[in-house]
Enzyme design. Structure first.
Site, PDB file in Angstrom:
ATOM      1  N   LYS A  92      -2.110  -1.458  -3.741  1.00  0.00           N
ATOM      2  CA  LYS A  92      -3.011  -0.305  -3.677  1.00  0.00           C
ATOM      3  C   LYS A  92      -2.209   0.988  -3.719  1.00  0.00           C
ATOM      4  CE  LYS A  92      -6.017   2.025  -0.472  1.00  0.00           C
ATOM      5  NZ  LYS A  92      -6.435   2.068   0.930  1.00  0.00           N
ATOM      6  N   LYS A 143       0.869  -1.187   0.000  1.00  0.00           N
ATOM      7  CA  LYS A 143       0.000   0.000   0.000  1.00  0.00           C
ATOM      8  C   LYS A 143       0.896   1.223   0.000  1.00  0.00           C
ATOM      9  CE  LYS A 143      -3.565   2.487   2.466  1.00  0.00           C
ATOM     10  NZ  LYS A 143      -4.715   2.375   3.394  1.00  0.00           N
ATOM     11  N   ARG A 184     -10.737   9.949   2.106  1.00  0.00           N
ATOM     12  CA  ARG A 184     -10.526  10.613   3.394  1.00  0.00           C
ATOM     13  C   ARG A 184     -11.600  11.656   3.636  1.00  0.00           C
ATOM     14  NH1 ARG A 184      -3.861  10.929   3.008  1.00  0.00           N
ATOM     15  NH2 ARG A 184      -3.505   8.688   3.232  1.00  0.00           N
TER      16      ARG A 184
END
Ligand SMILES: NCc1[nH]cc(CCC(=O)O)c1CC(=O)O
Ligand SMILES: [Mg+2]
Length: 327
Positions: A252, A194, A204
């Site tokens: 990711k 990630k 977010r």
């Protein structure tokens, strides 16, 4: 003699016969954002067509997802501000929003595969994935909390936990505690590679989970999420997580990391997941809204590219759009 490669492109029939990458509803993991309240379905400004659901509407959303042939969801919660601290206490609440969301989906669609995000950022008053002390995210204390958090998810009925935090050794901590407590069948999908990406902005916003701008609090997640300039490091991270007990590994974000996806797919013997993140979703939605890109064509090209690179599983906010298009 001239090899006429175009013979294999000469008609729709031959092109579909020789097509190497086929997209199916079974490729997808559907992210779902959950909030407190009743009758709440609120669109996320930076993710047009994507919503946060209160538990009562989560049940009907799960049924709709299942009716489309999508069988797996990945749950995220938006935690009320007053419950956020620097200890992860609410993350361990057996009656917390995530724990109730798991039960809600399982009650609505018992066959649905339920995966849960495991990280402290939605519960953190500092917006970090772990405990913050003296300007640092404390690795081992955070891993211990994340293991306890995973256990509460397993007790609530989650099929898989998905640690998205990138603490070193957390997969071992989580696997060990799940085994000690008898949850041998609860799987782990590790966010193994990630990256500290700028593509998480809309997410977010969705969960109000960005790092805060306070003295002595790191302004970003670069001390635990990976440097996007690094490729070899992803293999080390991923092999470690498999060694520690991960059942599925993840890369990711997606589109800018397809070299990493292929590298990982070439060296592991477990399923590889790719998360096509919120910024990748928002980019296409915005360009399509401007009329600059053909939404469905680019969506299919992106999803196919991610699968062609080596993804067995794609966590994508486009999942419903895609299955409606291909069915
Ligand atoms: N650790 C929480 C988490 N889990 C998934 C994402 C991003 C998903 C997206 O952008 O779609 C994030 C945000 C972050 O790491 O800051
Ligand atoms: Mg790691």
């Amino acid at each position: 003699m001239l090899r006429r490669n175009r013979r294999l492109r000469s008609s729709a029939a031959i092109r579909s016969l020789v097509r190497e990458t086929i997209i199916s509803p079974d490729d997808f993991l559907v992210p779902i954002f959950v909030v407190e309240g009743k009758g709440v379905k609120e669109e996320i400004a930076s993710m047009p067509g994507y919503y946060r659901y209160s538990l009562d509407l989560l049940a009907s959303e799960a049924k709709e997802i299942w009716s489309l042939g999508l069988k797996s969801v990945l749950l995220f919660v938006k935690v009320p501000e007053h419950l956020k601290d620097n200890s992860g206490k609410e993350a361990l609440n057996p009656n917390g929003l995530m724990q109730r969301a798991i039960k809600t989906v399982k009650d609505a669609v018992p066959e649905m595969l339920v995966m849960t995000d495991v990280a402290l950022d939605p519960y953190s008053k500092y917006g970090h994935d772990g405990i913050v002390s003296e300007g640092k995210i404390i690795n081992d204390d955070s891993s211990a909390i994340l293991a306890e958090m995973s256990l509460t998810h397993a007790i609530a009925g989650a099929d898989f936990v998905a640690p998205s935090d990138m603490m070193d050794g957390r997969i071992f901590e989580i696997r060990t505690l799940l085994e000690d407590e008898g949850f041998h069948d609860t799987g782990i999908m590790s966010y193994s590679a990630k990256y500290a990406s700028a593509f998480y902005g809309p997410f977010r916003d969705a969960l109000d989970s960005a790092p805060v701008d306070l003295k002595d609090i790191p302004k970003d997640k670069q001390s635990y999420q990976m440097d996007f300039a690094n490729r070899d490091e992803a293999i080390r991270e991923t092999l470690m997580d498999i060694e520690e007990g991960a059942d599925i590994v993840m890369v990711k974000p997606g589109l800018c990391y397809l070299d990493i996806v292929r590298d990982i797919r070439n060296v592991v013997d477990v399923p590889v997941a790719v998360y096509q993140v919120s910024g990748e979703y928002a980019m296409l939605k915005a360009a399509a809204e401007k009329g600059w890109l053909n939404h469905d064509a680019v969506m299919m090209e992106q999803i196919t590219a991610i699968k062609r690179a080596g993804a067995h599983i794609i966590a994508s906010y486009f999942a419903k759009d895609v299955v409606k298009l291909i069915s």
